[in-house]
Design a protein around this motif. Structure first.
Motif, PDB file in Angstrom:
ATOM      1  N   TYR A 204       0.827  -1.208   0.000  1.00  6.62           N
ATOM      2  CA  TYR A 204       0.000   0.000   0.000  1.00  6.62           C
ATOM      3  C   TYR A 204       0.863   1.260   0.000  1.00  6.62           C
ATOM      4  CZ  TYR A 204      -3.048   3.744   1.485  1.00  6.62           C
ATOM      5  OH  TYR A 204      -3.694   4.940   1.551  1.00  6.62           O
ATOM      6  N   GLY A 240      -5.127   0.268  -1.957  1.00  8.54           N
ATOM      7  CA  GLY A 240      -5.718  -0.801  -1.170  1.00  8.54           C
ATOM      8  C   GLY A 240      -5.979  -2.055  -1.975  1.00  8.54           C
ATOM      9  N   GLY A 303      -8.812  -3.237   4.017  1.00  9.68           N
ATOM     10  CA  GLY A 303      -7.714  -2.283   4.006  1.00  9.68           C
ATOM     11  C   GLY A 303      -8.102  -0.943   3.427  1.00  9.68           C
ATOM     12  N   THR A 304      -8.802  -0.977   2.288  1.00 10.19           N
ATOM     13  CA  THR A 304      -9.210   0.270   1.654  1.00 10.19           C
ATOM     14  C   THR A 304     -10.182   1.027   2.537  1.00 10.19           C
ATOM     15  OG1 THR A 304      -8.937  -0.752  -0.527  1.00 10.19           O
ATOM     16  CG2 THR A 304     -10.219   1.275  -0.425  1.00 10.19           C
TER      17      THR A 304
END
Length: 326
Positions: A204, A240, A303-304
């Motif tokens: 990332y 992400g 994650g995003t």
């Protein structure tokens, strides 16, 4: 510290300055956001887990087949088996993770600065180290939650035992195996989640800097206009997705082995070597990538969403304090 309107590198606007962040807001608002994310994304974890532990005919089921079977037999609640256990432990575990992540990242960036590496490489190293150490710190909470929730996710499926809730799982595990039973596969969890976290955060950090420097350089460093909020969010989302794809491809085999170890009953507890042999016998080497699709979606979405939640928290802080975080 910089005042609003001063020039900054665009990727710096996606970073949190831990020292200046409002911790109360971060934990209170963040806990609410991550609870909502858990509700939205939890079914993906159930699907992934079932695909990884399936045996015999069920081993060839697709993600859509698993969903249809769950909804047909249990309705929508079937997609949330073990949810109560996860949501109870998720908030403290995530607080531990995020605190360790951000405090470690600050130190890691300072340590790599003297080497004069490129921004993507610095970001990959610092974010990777921070992600790995944060995962190590949170495993003491995550592993017991994983074991209880995963057994609830697969109960009655493909020959697995049934339980009367999370407390019943914990009671039976403690009775048959003692406290060690709640930490079954702990070392494998560390070997799975720590590299996974390191790879995710390294991917990332480096990918978003690469996007800024190679694809979206608009002269911000030299006094050009600041990137729009939409562009910042787009870069975060792209980073992400890239991170989710990279981490899931690298670490899914370990995750599959770990999951199988943790859901097996004490009377038929296999070793990691036996799990590997069984997977190869059933599906060949592709067996290690069971549930890859749902795991990729889950890791990318989690994650995003976490990064976007960070941006929201930062925006609130900037509005209240009238300044931009460094």
């Amino acid at each position: 510290m910089e005042v609003a309107g001063s020039t900054r590198k665009p990727f710096q606007q996606t970073e949190i300055n831990w020292d200046k962040l409002d911790k109360t807001r971060f934990y209170v608002v963040g806990a609410g956001i991550f609870t909502g994310l858990t509700v939205a994304l939890y079914p993906i974890s159930v699907i992934k887990t079932r695909m990884q532990v399936a045996t015999n005919n069920a081993a060839n089921e697709s993600a859509f087949s698993v969903v249809r079977g769950l909804v047909r037999n249990d309705g929508i609640p079937g997609l949330y088996r073990g949810f109560g256990t996860v949501i109870t432990g998720a908030v403290p575990a995530r607080i531990i993770f995020l605190t360790a992540l951000e405090t470690t990242k600050v130190t890691a960036f300072k340590m790599v600065e003297p080497f004069k590496l490129s921004e993507p490489v610095q970001a990959a190293i610092a974010n990777g180290v921070a992600g790995m150490l944060a995962s190590l710190c949170s495993q003491s909470v995550f592993v017991p939650i994983d074991i209880v929730s995963q057994r609830l996710m697969v109960q009655g499926y493909s020959g697995h035992a049934s339980y009367n809730g999370g407390l019943d799982v914990a009671r039976k595990v403690l009775k048959s195996e003692g406290i060690r039973g709640l930490y079954r596969g702990f070392s494998l969890s560390v070997l799975t989640y720590s590299p996974s976290s390191a790879v995710w955060w390294a991917s990332y950090g480096s990918s978003q800097r690469f996007i800024w420097s190679k694809l979206l350089d608009n002269g911000t460093e030299h006094g050009g206009p600041a990137p729009s909020q939409g562009k910042i969010v787009s870069v975060q989302a792209a980073g992400g997705i890239i991170a989710g794809a990279t981490a899931s491809c690298i670490t899914t085999p370990l995750d599959t082995i770990k999951t199988r170890l943790q859901v097996m009953g004490h009377d038929k507890r296999p070793t990691a070597r036996q799990v590997v042999k069984q997977l190869i016998a059933e599906d060949g080497w592709t067996g290690f990538y069971r549930g890859l699709g749902p795991r990729f979606v889950s890791m990318s979405a989690w994650g995003t969403s976490m990064i976007l939640a960070y941006e929201y928290l930062m925006s609130c802080y900037k509005e209240d304090e009238g300044r931009i975080l460094e």
